[in-house]
Each structure stands twice: as structure tokens, then as C-alpha cells.
Design an enzyme around this catalytic site. Structure first.
Site, PDB file in Angstrom:
ATOM      1  N   ALA A  39      31.147  34.983 -16.275  1.00 59.12           N
ATOM      2  CA  ALA A  39      29.968  34.728 -15.446  1.00 59.12           C
ATOM      3  C   ALA A  39      30.346  33.839 -14.277  1.00 59.12           C
ATOM      4  O   ALA A  39      31.410  33.210 -14.260  1.00 59.12           O
ATOM      5  CB  ALA A  39      28.868  34.071 -16.266  1.00 59.12           C
ATOM      6  N   GLY A  64      28.494  30.752 -12.127  1.00 60.35           N
ATOM      7  CA  GLY A  64      27.361  29.849 -12.092  1.00 60.35           C
ATOM      8  C   GLY A  64      27.270  29.110 -10.777  1.00 60.35           C
ATOM      9  O   GLY A  64      27.948  29.450  -9.796  1.00 60.35           O
ATOM     10  N   GLY A  65      26.413  28.086 -10.737  1.00 61.63           N
ATOM     11  CA  GLY A  65      26.197  27.349  -9.501  1.00 61.63           C
ATOM     12  C   GLY A  65      27.420  26.594  -9.035  1.00 61.63           C
ATOM     13  O   GLY A  65      27.716  26.546  -7.839  1.00 61.63           O
ATOM     14  N   MET A  66      28.148  25.998  -9.973  1.00 60.27           N
ATOM     15  CA  MET A  66      29.299  25.185  -9.602  1.00 60.27           C
ATOM     16  C   MET A  66      30.630  25.852  -9.889  1.00 60.27           C
ATOM     17  O   MET A  66      31.637  25.487  -9.279  1.00 60.27           O
ATOM     18  CB  MET A  66      29.256  23.852 -10.350  1.00 60.27           C
ATOM     19  N   GLY A  67      30.656  26.780 -10.804  1.00 62.78           N
ATOM     20  CA  GLY A  67      31.955  27.325 -11.186  1.00 62.78           C
ATOM     21  C   GLY A  67      31.888  28.706 -11.787  1.00 62.78           C
ATOM     22  O   GLY A  67      30.819  29.296 -11.969  1.00 62.78           O
ATOM     23  N   LYS A 107      35.356  26.825 -17.917  1.00 58.69           N
ATOM     24  CA  LYS A 107      34.541  26.783 -16.714  1.00 58.69           C
ATOM     25  C   LYS A 107      35.368  26.129 -15.610  1.00 58.69           C
ATOM     26  O   LYS A 107      35.818  24.982 -15.752  1.00 58.69           O
ATOM     27  CB  LYS A 107      33.264  25.978 -16.967  1.00 58.69           C
ATOM     28  N   ASP A 133      17.837  20.499 -17.186  1.00 59.81           N
ATOM     29  CA  ASP A 133      17.906  21.851 -16.619  1.00 59.81           C
ATOM     30  C   ASP A 133      17.795  22.906 -17.726  1.00 59.81           C
ATOM     31  O   ASP A 133      18.572  23.853 -17.785  1.00 59.81           O
ATOM     32  CB  ASP A 133      19.213  22.032 -15.839  1.00 59.81           C
TER      33      ASP A 133
END
Length: 540
Positions: free
Chosen positions: A20, A22-25, A42, A136
Site C-alpha cells: 500500500a 499511505g500519507g507518509m510512506g 513502512k 486518527d
């Protein structure tokens, strides 16, 4: 440098496939070459390599997740930085995100939602007890395993209650669709913040839509602050609807007191124990009203009848006071008459023959105190016991059992035995005690089919057969070996291969018309089902 298949991080984590972004990695499946374990890694995105703030948040995620050891939170194994990048090594959780499930199924049953809420809230309680607020909670951060277990991930913006946050004062952190009113207002997040976000997740799973929408991020945030959520479908049991609306109350003090209260209330409702749920979360009251209070947007429950039912300006009615005075006067007169009668008829003097033996009587013996002494629960007294043994022990102590089927045990001899007790220490009589018992060990699923290299497949020829890395071992078990059965061919050395091997050569027999091969996987002491058989025709 962008992550690529085969790249090794930290001298031990070899990337296998990307899972996947994601927002940061980016999240990859990787092999820990030291202990031969499949992990998730990650990796900070390339565009953020030079941003110290993102690297610090990555470090924070590692520290935060490592604070909590709970079966409902994805474990963190390692953290490292090299060549300006940062990576986080985590437990590889089989299954899929709740967001993926909702995209596919849109609406989940109330029973399934209650189960997800209970598991998530239980894990959140462990985080809150460690002083950690996730901030979150959303479907994308809740992983659901094939056997229905929930794992919380991504503590990247979590905040420790007694530490200064990484963000500036007033900066909003979190995903706006699941943002609590206090977060949207720039106020400090608390444990109740996570309860609100979980309530929004549950609402979405039940209704097939989020309660608050808007044309912009700001509009959605303002809806969380000001708007009442739309009513849930009437087909959903009222207790379930009330529980969800309690979670998404605008004011934090109107929500369940703790995530543990929420978890136990969800379990109680699922089991039909509404009285128990009501004691844990009063808003689960079996009310008929679907109205909302204008100030708090929380569910309005029936109010107790007021002691003074006057309309403003109406003089107080005196007849109730007169009636009360009359009753008291009558009781006083009766008491005086009783005293006079007793005093005018003294009891006869006792005689020797009428005197009973000088033995203790019930009236002379002081009654023991009826105050229940606190009961002390020691988890060690329950570990390894069966549910029946635990039930008998708790019954003798005057406690109630909430038996929870938990995780897969590390060995077959522990199936059905207790491994965790909550609460422990001093408890009151009639307390509901959650005891977790090891689940049955599932048979690992059959591995993927074998593939064979291109022909020709002639007698005596050498071909290569391959198989993918197996990732379906139950939680707590890892691949130990790949074991083959073959007819019409031979392996050069052995028919069993280590967890890092994914291909081997086979010499085709010279006296048969086909080669047949299949394999199974050893997950520690467990054995998977056999794979589909590979059939290779042998032609001269």
C-alpha cells in the site's frame, strides 16, 4: 532512491512486494533474513526524505506503537534510518483494511459492527492506559484478519497525554471525515477523541455513509462541531443506535466514560444483556425518542418526573402537605397508644422452671457484618485453566465470567485455556470479569499452485518449479519449511526446503509419461493443506 523488490533495509529486511501507499510512506511485505519471518515495512516516501518533521513523526510512530502490547494493535519490531530515509518494521497482518471491506460490502450487520467496535475499543483502552491517544481512528487504520480479529495500525500522529505534541497549537491533526469536535476546534485530543472517531466509523458501517459531508474540508469539520447526525435506519436495534449516538456526542463528557466501558457495552448489547450495557453507558437506555438536544446533539432520553410540576406563575398547591401532616399525626398517636398499653401490662416475673438453659441464642449472637470485603484477583491464578475451571473459581468468589475467545495459542496444548484476565487486583462482588481463552488453531490454508519453467519436457530433462512466499500462517506462527511430494521426477538433494527458498530444480524421470508434484507448508508445528497438484507431461 525509491524502494524496489529485492532491496534490503537494515542489512536484514528484503523487500518482496508493495502492499500500500499511505500519507507518509509506502508499506511493503518483506522478509527478515535473520530470523526468517515475514514482516511489513513502512518506508518514508522519497519526497519527504529531506523533511526533518516527517522523519521525527516516523520516529514518534515507532515509539508510540512500542508503548502498547495488545493483541488488537499491530506490533512494532524495529526502526531504522539509512541514506536519509527512515523505515518502520511491523507485524505483517493478514487480511484487509475495514475501508476495503466497506467499499465492497458498503453496509455491515449490527452484530458485526458491534464486534468491530468492541475489539477496537478494547485495544484503544490499552493505548489510553499507556497515556496514548491515537487521534486518527478511521476504517483505513483498522485491519480485519480473515478470522475477524481487528488490528489498529498507524500511530503516526498519536499523542502522549503528558508530552508536548509535534504540531503547533491549534493545528488540526486527523482525517477530517472522522474528526472529533474538539479536534476540529483545535483543542487538545483526549481518549474521548478516539471514542468519537470510532463512533463515526461504526455509523458509516451501519448506514453505508458518513454522517457528515461537505464541499470542503473546513465545511466537514464545521459539521462535526455544529450539526446533528442524521438518524440511523430504524431496522437497526435501538440499543445499537443509542450506543453509536452516545459515542458521537458533541460534548466529550456525554460519551462513554472510557473505551473499556464502550467495549463491554458493545459486547453486552450483542449478547442481549441490555441492563449491563445500560450500567456501562447510560445512553443505551431503551428509549423511543429519536430527537436530539439542540445544544449537545446527543440522544435525548426520558427525564425523571420533576418534584415540582407547577406551571410558571401558578401558586403552589397545599393539599399534598396537608395529607403528609395528617399521616404523620396518625402514626404519632398510634405509637403513643402502643407505649401506654405495654406499660400497663408488665410481663410476669420469670420462674425457675420457665428459665431456659443458659445457652447462646440467635438474639444474643451478634450478626456478622453484611459489608462485602474486596476480592483480590491475581491473573496468575487463572492462566492455563479451562473455561469450566475459571467459571467454578469465579462462582466461588461471587464474580461473573465474561468469556472471550481470543488469539491463536503458540502450541496446541494451550487451546481453550485462559491467558489474560481483566480486571485484576481488588474488585467488588458481582463484578463482570473478562477472561480471554486461546482459540482453536486453524489449519493453514493450502498454498498457491506451483509453476514450471518452459519446456521441452523430455525424459531426463531438468526443469525448475517455483512457488510464492507463503503468508497465511496463523498469527504467532511462521513458515518453517516447504515439503514436497513428487512422482515422475527427483530433486537433486532434498524434498524439503527452508522458508526463504521459492524455487528448485527437478530431474524428469525417463520411464514415465508425466511428472506430478505438490507441496504443503509447515507453520511451526502446524501443517497446511496440500497444494493443487502440478502435472507436467513428459514426451520423448
Amino acid at each position: 532512491m525509491r524502494p524496489e523488490i529485492g532491496q534490503v533495509f537494515g542489512g536484514r529486511y528484503q523487500l518482496k512486494s508493495r502492499l500500500a501507499i499511505g500519507g507518509m510512506g509506502e508499506v511493503w511485505q518483506a522478509l527478515d533474513q535473520v530470523i526468517e519471518r515475514q514482516v511489513a515495512i513502512k518506508i518514508l516516501k522519497e519526497e519527504y526524505l529531506g523533511d526533518k518533521g516527517f522523519r521525527e513523526r516516523f520516529r514518534a510512530e515507532a515509539r508510540h506503537a512500542a508503548l502498547v502490547n495488545h493483541e488488537g494493535i499491530a506490533g512494532v519490531y524495529d526502526y531504522g534510518e539509512e541514506e536519509g530515509s527512515a523505515y518502520l518494521v511491523m507485524e505483517l497482518v493478514p487480511g484487509e483494511a475495514l475501508s476495503t471491506i466497506l467499499e465492497r460490502e458498503r453496509i455491515l450487520s449490527p452484530e458485526r459492527v458491534l464486534d468491530i467496535v468492541a475489539q477496537t475499543a478494547s485495544a484503544l483502552h490499552a493505548a489510553h492506559e499507556a497515556g496514548l491517544v491515537h487521534r486518527d481512528i478511521k476504517p483505513g487504520n483498522l485491519l480485519i484478519t480473515p478470522d475477524g480479529r481487528v488490528k489498529i495500525t498507524d500511530f503516526g500522529i498519536a499523542r502522549i497525554a503528558d508530552q508536548v505534541p509535534l504540531t503547533a497549537t491549534g493545528q488540526v491533526m486527523g482525517t477530517v471525515q472522522y474528526l472529533s469536535p474538539e479536534q476540529a476546534s483545535g483543542k487538545t485530543a483526549s481518549a474521548s477523541t478516539d471514542i468519537y472517531s470510532l463512533g463515526i466509523v461504526a455509523y458509516e458501517a451501519l448506514a453505508g455513509r458518513r454522517p457528515f459531508t461537505g464541499e470542503s474540508q473546513v465545511a466537514i469539520a464545521m459539521a462535526h462541531i455544529k450539526n446533528a447526525p442524521p438518524a440511523l435506519p430504524e431496522s437497526i436495534p435501538l440499543a445499537v443506535r443509542n450506543l453509536i449516538f452516545a459515542c458521537i456526542a458533541k460534548k466529550a463528557d456525554k460519551r462513554p466514560a472510557t473505551a473499556q466501558h464502550l467495549a463491554r457495552a458493545a459486547v453486552a448489547i450483542k449478547r442481549g444483556h441490555l441492563g449491563e450495557a445500560l450500567a456501562l453507558v447510560p445512553a443505551v437506555h431503551d428509549a423511543e425518542s429519536d430527537e436530539f438536544d439542540e445544544d449537545t446533539s446527543t440522544r435525548v432520553l426520558p427525564s425523571p418526573i420533576p418534584l415540582d410540576d407547577r406551571v410558571d406563575g401558578e401558586p403552589r398547591k397545599l393539599w399534598p402537605l396537608v395529607t403528609l401532616a395528617s399521616v404523620l399525626g396518625a402514626l404519632l398517636i398510634a405509637a403513643i397508644i402502643a407505649i401506654i398499653v405495654v406499660s400497663s401490662n408488665p410481663a410476669p416475673a420469670p420462674t425457675p422452671t420457665a428459665t431456659p438453659p443458659a445457652t447462646p441464642t440467635d438474639t444474643a449472637t451478634p450478626n456478622p457484618t453484611t459489608t462485602d470485603e474486596p476480592i483480590v484477583l491475581d491473573e496468575a491464578d487463572f492462566l492455563g485453566k479451562t473455561q469450566q475451571q475459571v467459571q467454578e473459581t469465579l462462582d466461588a468468589l461471587g464474580l461473573r465470567l465474561d468469556a472471550v475467545v481470543g488469539s491463536v495459542p503458540p502450541s496446541a496444548d494451550l487451546v481453550g485455556t485462559a491467558y489474560r484476565v481483566n480486571p485484576t487486583g481488588q474488585v467488588e462482588k458481582d463484578t463482570l470479569v473478562a477472561v480471554y481463552f486461546y482459540d482453536e488453531i486453524p489449519t493453514p490454508a493450502a498454498p498457491a499452485a506451483l509453476t514450471v519453467s518452459a519446456g521441452p519436457y523430455t525424459p531426463g530433462a531438468t526443469v525448475t518449479i517455483s512457488w510464492p512466499t507463503y503468508t497465511l500462517c496463523p498469527s504467532g506462527y511462521t513458515v518453517a519449511s516447504y515439503d514436497f511430494t513428487i512422482n515422475g521426477g527427483t530433486f537433486p538433494r532434498v524434498a524439503s526446503f527452508g522458508p526463504r527458498v521459492t524455487s528448485t530444480t527437478v530431474v524428469l524421470s525417463e520411464d514415465t509419461s508425466e511428472m506430478r508434484a505438490s507441496y504443503s507448508v509447515a507453520c511451526g508445528t502446524l501443517r497446511s493443506a496440500q497444494s493443487v497438484e502440478l502435472v507436467v507431461p513428459i514426451t520423448p
